[in-house]
Design an enzyme around this catalytic site. Structure first.
Site, PDB file in Angstrom:
ATOM      1  N   ASP A 125       0.767  -1.214   0.130  1.00 39.55           N
ATOM      2  CA  ASP A 125       0.059  -0.175   0.042  1.00 39.55           C
ATOM      3  C   ASP A 125       0.787   1.227  -0.025  1.00 39.55           C
ATOM      4  OD1 ASP A 125      -1.831   1.876   0.495  1.00 39.55           O
ATOM      5  OD2 ASP A 125      -3.035   0.898   1.892  1.00 39.55           O
ATOM      6  N   ARG A 127      -0.052   4.452  -0.518  1.00 40.30           N
ATOM      7  CA  ARG A 127      -0.946   5.715  -0.560  1.00 40.30           C
ATOM      8  C   ARG A 127      -0.523   6.474   0.816  1.00 40.30           C
ATOM      9  NH1 ARG A 127      -6.727   3.189  -0.016  1.00 40.30           N
ATOM     10  NH2 ARG A 127      -5.625   1.561   0.956  1.00 40.30           N
TER      11      ARG A 127
END
Length: 449
Positions: A125, A127
């Site tokens: 991930d 983000r």
């Protein structure tokens, strides 16, 4: 960068555009919040939604992103206070669209979503949320109720100066196509387990043990074989529209949500062409989660306009049942034109036979008044939901009309139960036992307002 209004199916939102240091544009859809909100107001409900072209725009069933976005907008509209931060650049947990599709190809071979990202040389991930926190702070939202099943979002926003006073899980039902993906998010990325509520259990064909929705709709999941429902909203004096045809709206928002729940629990929704001409309905499920039913338009005289929503929007498969042999112009790929012999009224049971031949056994007859009345008079309706609103129209388009009787003792007296939806009253009639005279009516459902 910009501030404007965005009317949607859910509500009209304030839409604010921002640009981050990389040149990427993002937007916030907000409702009922302002920079000078006082401390006495409750914290707004906030969804930080990561961009997902395949789910949000293309309707992908590999993920739950599009359904989460629509559910978040729906919840904001219901609560009247909150925001959806639409974070662009988060495609595939920030690996980009093309890389996400490469990850899909690996997942097609059995690799889970985490290992697919890692195999391509990306973090599980990637983000970041600093721009999301900056947008919330700029709009005065320092304390929020975070609408998310991802604990990592809460930790990230908290570290960036956003006080998360509560995290509200956002869980939509699993499907066959996304069950592995969602299971991976829960087992490897710490997302909340799916705790199916009443509605999700009903959508899955189960009957919840208790609860208002279980009491109201649970019987529909007990029905064996074909099931025909009918729904109509009308004034106290029995009209569904004024004499000019204005029908917006006789009943209130809670009754429209009830109607969408009925749509989500059936295979097909049936309307007459006159309803399409007057109201141009979409006949989809928007106020609640659930799949759109097949839309069926009964059009014996071929009067449905070519630009009607059911023929143009492609949101759900549509059967256009037309009488006679009048030519039909180009229609969308979601529309099947079915020829009906002759141009007279379409006999209700013959219509149900037609739908059954296409595997559509759970049917909702929705409008207008003449069509619902015809199905009731034909004895083709199992359950009738008649909503009355506290309004007197005086003259207009009639609602339910059944065959008259000389003696009240011969009038239909089916078992009934009632429940309140805001200012409206729903009377549910069990027409399978239309001649029964119950010694006591079923207990009323508690007020849902």
């Amino acid at each position: 960068m910009a501030d404007t209004r965005l009317p949607t199916d859910h509500a009209t939102f304030r839409m604010t555009a921002y640009r981050d240091d990389t040149g990427m544009d993002h937007v916030v859809l907000s409702l009922g919040v302002s920079d000078d909100d006082g401390p006495d107001l409750p914290p707004p409900l906030v969804r930080v939604h990561s961009e997902c072209l395949t789910g949000d725009a293309l309707g992908s069933r590999r993920c739950d992103c599009g359904e989460q976005l629509q559910q978040a907008l729906h919840l904001l509209a219901r609560t009247g206070r909150g925001a959806v931060v639409y974070a662009r650049g988060h495609e595939g947990r920030a690996i980009g669209l093309a890389e996400k599709l490469r990850a899909y190809a690996l997942q097609d071979r059995g690799v889970d979503t985490v290992d697919a990202n890692l195999a391509l040389g990306h973090p599980a991930d990637a983000r970041t949320y600093d721009h999301c926190a900056a947008m919330l702070l700029d709009l005065g939202m320092r304390r929020v109720r975070l609408l998310s099943s991802n604990p990592a979002k809460e930790l990230a926003l908290s570290a960036l100066g956003i006080e998360v006073v509560e995290r509200v899980p956002l869980v939509v039902p699993d499907r066959e196509e996304n069950a592995f993906y969602l299971a991976t998010k829960r087992t490897r990325m710490g997302h909340d387990e799916a705790d199916q509520g009443e509605w999700e259990q009903l959508l899955a064909g189960r009957i919840p043990a208790s609860g208002e929705l279980a009491h109201r709709y649970g019987d529909l999941n007990r029905a064996d074989g074909p099931l025909v429902l009918a729904q109509l909203g009308q004034s106290l004096d029995g009209f569904i529209a004024s004499r000019t045809g204005d029908a917006a709206f006789v009943t209130g928002e809670q009754d429209r949500e009830h109607l969408h729940r009925l749509r989500a629990l059936v295979d097909a929704v049936v309307v007459g062409a006159a309803t399409v001409v007057c109201d141009d309905p979409r006949l989809t499920v928007r106020a609640v989660s659930g799949a759109h039913p097949v839309r069926v338009v009964l059009d014996p005289r071929g009067v449905t306009p070519a630009d009607a929503a059911v023929l143009t929007d492609g949101a759900a498969p549509t059967l256009w049942v037309r009488g006679g042999d009048t030519p039909v112009g180009p229609v969308g790929g979601h529309v099947e034109v079915v020829r009906w012999p002759g141009e007279g009224p379409m006999e209700p049971r013959a219509v149900l036979d037609l739908l059954a031949s296409r595997g559509l056994h759970r049917v909702l007859v929705e409008g207008g008044g003449r069509l619902v009345s015809a199905f009731v008079r034909a004895g083709a309706v199992d359950r009738l939901y008649l909503t009355t609103a506290p309004v007197l129209i005086g003259d207009g388009v009639p609602g339910l009309r059944v065959a008259g009787e000389d003696l009240l003792s011969d009038a239909l007296r089916p078992p009934a139960r009632r429940y309140q939806l805001g200012d409206d009253m729903v009377t549910e009639l069990d027409l399978r036992r239309r001649d029964a005279v119950p010694s006591t009516l079923a207990a009323d459902v508690p007020d849902a307002s």
